[in-house]
Write a protein that holds these residues in place. Sequence first.
Motif: not given
Length: 287
Positions: A13-14, A176-180, A235-240, A261-265
């Motif tokens: 995450x650096x 959103x990412x934190x809540x996920x 780029x938000x489409x990928x996260x959605x 979450x793993x995909x998110x990383x």
Amino acid sequence: MLHGIITTSRPVSWVNTAYPFAAAYLLAGGSVDWKFVVGTIFFLFPYNLVMYGVNDVFDYESDLRNPRKGGIEGALLARHSHRMILLASAITAVPFLIVLALAGSGISTAVLAGSVAALLAYSVPILRFKERAGLDSLTSAVHFVSPAIFGWVLAGAPVHPTQGLVFTAFLLWGMASHALGAIQDILPDREAKLGSIAVAFGARTTIFLVAGAYVFAGLLLLLGVRGVGSLAGLLAIAYILNVLPHLGVQDSTSGTVNRAWKRFLWINYLCGFLLTMLLIYTAVFTR
């Protein structure tokens, strides 16, 4: 000892904190000078060591119950190493903070101070913003947005409405990412009697809040930023798409969100690359 320090700083995450600082500093008119180098190094390692190291120390009891901990998603260090982690966090961060404070203006120093305060307030006892629903996601988002704001003001650029809109979209992405991430920890958090936005609202409601925040962040950029830069909103489409398979999640199945979450990383790396290409194109071809 060194391995434990590196592990707790979450190397995967650096880039999530160093990149926003570096990109904002250059976009604001800064160059690859010594302030750029010092700031990038600070937000690459010491900043993450403080953020995650302090969190790992004060979340130790709940992390013992969390099957995710012990790898790239979080260190699970022996209790006797906690003092070492806190000491290493201070030793590595303080010299950078002093140099960056002296190098900047009053505004940039205030932003830097607020950024570090948010790191500590999220995890340390009494404050523990991470256990206050809504405030936990907001504070976590500040962890990633504030390096960008600091880079911008350190370069001496004013924050105009367009930049404010971009920072707001980034803040929504961070919330959103934190809540996920909080959804997958509902069961161990409840067992440890810890609060979070996901514990308070439940998995189903929280996942819809996550999807909504990603949509809103993307629309802010698409509709509010002029020119080619607005394409960053796509780029938000990928996260959605990443959260759509989990819209039916329940508290009892909240652990399955770990797959998202793993995909998110890794989505972060892909979107970071695409954003970099967009920034380069903007700088070279749209002057």
